[in-house]
Write an enzyme that holds these catalytic residues in place. Structure first.
Site, mmCIF file in Angstrom:
data_model
loop_
_atom_site.group_PDB
_atom_site.id
_atom_site.type_symbol
_atom_site.label_atom_id
_atom_site.label_comp_id
_atom_site.label_asym_id
_atom_site.label_seq_id
_atom_site.Cartn_x
_atom_site.Cartn_y
_atom_site.Cartn_z
ATOM 1 N N ASN A 73 -7.528 1.520 9.924
ATOM 2 C CA ASN A 73 -6.225 1.847 10.514
ATOM 3 C C ASN A 73 -6.413 1.910 12.017
ATOM 4 O OD1 ASN A 73 -5.588 2.316 7.827
ATOM 5 N ND2 ASN A 73 -4.886 4.411 8.114
ATOM 6 N N GLU A 111 -3.589 -0.210 8.168
ATOM 7 C CA GLU A 111 -2.409 0.224 8.930
ATOM 8 C C GLU A 111 -2.485 -0.359 10.334
ATOM 9 O OE1 GLU A 111 -1.482 4.443 9.198
ATOM 10 O OE2 GLU A 111 -1.986 4.714 7.076
ATOM 11 N N TYR A 164 -4.308 2.131 15.814
ATOM 12 C CA TYR A 164 -3.092 2.257 16.625
ATOM 13 C C TYR A 164 -3.353 2.059 18.115
ATOM 14 C CZ TYR A 164 -0.658 3.603 12.443
ATOM 15 O OH TYR A 164 -0.105 3.559 11.190
ATOM 16 N N ARG A 222 0.851 -1.187 0.000
ATOM 17 C CA ARG A 222 0.000 0.000 0.000
ATOM 18 C C ARG A 222 0.888 1.239 0.000
ATOM 19 N NH1 ARG A 222 -3.003 3.033 4.819
ATOM 20 N NH2 ARG A 222 -3.875 4.633 3.483
ATOM 21 N N GLU A 236 -7.528 8.253 6.322
ATOM 22 C CA GLU A 236 -7.853 8.856 7.620
ATOM 23 C C GLU A 236 -8.414 10.276 7.516
ATOM 24 O OE1 GLU A 236 -4.494 8.490 10.265
ATOM 25 O OE2 GLU A 236 -4.701 6.310 10.340
ATOM 26 N N HIS A 273 -3.241 10.945 0.735
ATOM 27 C CA HIS A 273 -2.691 10.742 2.071
ATOM 28 C C HIS A 273 -2.180 12.103 2.556
ATOM 29 C CE1 HIS A 273 -1.155 7.323 4.836
ATOM 30 N NE2 HIS A 273 -0.902 8.456 5.479
HETATM 31 C C1 BGC Z 1 -1.087 7.724 9.237
HETATM 32 C C2 BGC Z 1 0.363 7.507 8.914
HETATM 33 C C3 BGC Z 1 1.182 7.733 10.159
HETATM 34 C C4 BGC Z 1 0.795 6.719 11.187
HETATM 35 C C5 BGC Z 1 1.527 6.843 12.494
HETATM 36 C C6 BGC Z 1 -1.518 7.194 10.555
HETATM 37 O O1 BGC Z 1 -2.220 8.210 11.183
HETATM 38 O O2 BGC Z 1 -1.905 7.284 8.196
HETATM 39 O O3 BGC Z 1 0.716 8.363 7.879
HETATM 40 O O4 BGC Z 1 2.554 7.684 9.909
HETATM 41 O O5 BGC Z 1 -0.569 6.826 11.465
HETATM 42 O O6 BGC Z 1 1.203 8.052 13.126
HETATM 43 C C1 BGC Z 2 -4.088 8.322 16.966
HETATM 44 C C2 BGC Z 2 -3.478 7.546 15.836
HETATM 45 C C3 BGC Z 2 -3.201 8.502 14.699
HETATM 46 C C4 BGC Z 2 -2.302 9.607 15.150
HETATM 47 C C5 BGC Z 2 -2.003 10.569 14.051
HETATM 48 C C6 BGC Z 2 -3.157 9.409 17.370
HETATM 49 O O1 BGC Z 2 -3.680 10.135 18.395
HETATM 50 O O2 BGC Z 2 -4.370 7.477 18.022
HETATM 51 O O3 BGC Z 2 -4.335 6.547 15.460
HETATM 52 O O4 BGC Z 2 -2.646 7.823 13.638
HETATM 53 O O5 BGC Z 2 -2.870 10.262 16.264
HETATM 54 O O6 BGC Z 2 -0.673 11.004 14.140
#
Ligand code: BGC
Ligand code: BGC
Ligand code: BGC
Length: 443
Positions: A290, A352, A292, A80, A169, A124
């Site tokens: 995505n 992601e 995190y 991707r 996003e 993006h």
């Molecule tokens: C984004 C990426 C970024 C990653 C880690 C996502 O929000 O799509 O570009 O590097 O999270 O922050």
């Molecule tokens: C979010 C991530 C996101 C990032 C962007 C964070 O606060 O939890 O999912 O990618 O912000 O840099």
């Protein structure tokens, strides 16, 4: 690091890695590329943690063949990447700049030669600066410009791209870019940033129509999700949690899946014209997720401009970004999507998933990253658990192939399976690269 054997995944499950244009390409003025909002923002003193820019980044524009060889060595079935709008339309409108599209043409062919499926994101976050000067995503016309751009890209690449992703996003681009001023274009509009949500969604819907008219390649969008963990026992805490969930998790997904905007959010009705919601709800082949981390929320103080307060979540290991490591959040999020949208939910691909740590070479030049292995191991198992509970998930992309330019954090956060020494641009696969290859993909 040794981990117990990974449970089975279907043979056609898509294992991949993800990157984005401004974070890796460099070559900021090559072959007629115009400036984007990220060039402007990064060159504004005080915006980026280490004062760096993406002018050179990982120099992927010139080193793409070496990077595709790393993909082939990893054994992923898909890659991707994103296409830089300012390479294709340096001023955000008008005919395509052929030299800009040539780069993606070469990349796509090199990927196919290596038996790696090209998965292309159209936006993006690197909006051509000329469009920002005309109002950017606050301005309805940008949605139409985006669809024209999508059509130009599809005319050149639709015969070879295996999955289109319209936007990356849109929530983060709205909230960090236009609400809080942390990302480009650096606006601090708080809830007055809502037009950026509607116009991105409208642009998405118009782009889907343009892509459908060009060919039969499947189409997706990549949303950022963060399950809400309410901290506190009061009714006000729970209401704050619901408000944050509507904003982060539902604002984009509800209208995409035909439910219209969440009632909790007070969108200006004048923004939404007749027919817009039908354009936005065009059927999707895949929902990109995505993920995190989860977000801790409690009721806000009386004088707060926001209807919630974000609070740190205790009891989790933390990444170099200080984000909690919570694989259960990914499982909960997938189950929550299934429960919320039922039959309307398309198959999901995790577009992601990854983490930043302070990785560097040891005395022998090896880069050992056991925390990343543990992170990925937990999150891939969480996907499997959600699949066992009946959620249709058909792919998983690690963020990221390479250490790269992490937006407002500059070069201070390393997310790669491959270490990059920026002064020399030397690439060194980390131990997580071998782990992903041997313990997940080729297992
Ligand atoms: C984004 C990426 C970024 C990653 C880690 C996502 O929000 O799509 O570009 O590097 O999270 O922050
Ligand atoms: C979010 C991530 C996101 C990032 C962007 C964070 O606060 O939890 O999912 O990618 O912000 O840099
Ligand atoms: C939340 C749900 C939300 C869903 C979709 C879940 O984690 O608990 O309220 O609708 O995710 O993002």
């Amino acid at each position: 690091m040794t981990t117990p054997p990974m449970p089975e995944f279907p043979a056609d499950f898509r294992w991949g890695v993800a990157t984005s244009a401004y974070q890796i390409e460099g070559a900021a003025t090559a072959d007629g590329r115009g400036p984007s909002i990220w060039d402007t923002f990064a060159h504004t003193p005080g915006r980026i943690a280490d004062g760096s820019t993406g002018d050179e980044a990982c120099d992927h524009y010139h080193r793409y063949a070496e990077d595709v060889a790393l993909l082939a060595g990893l054994g992923v079935s898909a890659y991707r990447f994103s296409i830089a709008w300012p390479r294709v339309q340096p001023a955000g409108a008008g005919p395509a700049n052929p030299a800009g599209l040539d780069f993606y043409d070469r990349l796509v062919d090199t990927l196919l030669d290596a038996a790696v499926d090209p998965v292309a994101t159209l936006f993006h976050w690197d909006l051509p600066q000329a469009l920002e000067d005309a109002g950017g995503w606050l301005h309805r016309d940008t949605a139409a410009r985006f669809a024209e751009y999508a059509d130009l890209v599809a005319a050149r690449l639709d015969d070879r791209v295996k999955l289109w992703i319209t936007l990356n996003e849109p929530f983060i681009h709205m909230s960090l870019g236009h609400g809080m001023g942390v990302h480009a274009p650096g606006r601090m509009l708080l809830f007055d940033a809502f037009p950026v949500a509607h116009h991105q969604l409208l642009g998405h819907g118009l782009a889907v129509a343009a892509l459908r008219a060009r060919g039969t390649t499947p189409v997706a969008i990549a949303n950022n999700y963060s399950p809400v963990r309410v901290s506190g026992e009061t009714e006000a805490d729970r209401a704050a949690g619901a408000a944050y969930d509507a904003l982060h998790n539902r604002l984009f997904t509800d209208p995409l899946l035909g439910l219209g905007y969440p009632e909790e959010l007070d969108l200006d009705a004048a923004l939404v014209r007749d027919g817009d919601l039908d354009v936005i709800a065009a059927p999707l082949d895949v929902l990109g997720v995505n993920y995190y981390n989860p977000t801790g929320i409690r009721a806000a103080e009386e004088d707060s401009p926001l209807p919630f307060e974000i609070v740190p979540l205790a009891g989790y290991p933390r990444t170099a970004f200080d984000w909690p490591v919570a694989p259960d959040g990914l499982r909960d999020l997938l189950l929550g999507l299934r429960d919320a949208y039922g039959e309307a939910l398309p198959p999901i691909q995790i577009t992601e998933s990854g983490c930043a740590y302070h990785d560097g070479p040891d005395g022998q030049g090896r880069v050992d990253d056991p925390e990343r292995i543990a992170y990925l191991d937990g999150h891939i198992r969480a996907v499997r658990e959600a699949m066992d509970a009946g959620v249709a998930v058909t792919g998983y992309f690690v963020w990221s192939l390479l250490d790269n330019w992490e937006w407002a954090e500059g070069f201070t956060k390393r997310f790669g399976l491959v270490h990059v020494d920026y002064p020399t641009q030397r690439r060194t696969p980390k131990s997580s690269y071998a782990w992903f290859r041997d313990r997940v993909i080729r297992r």
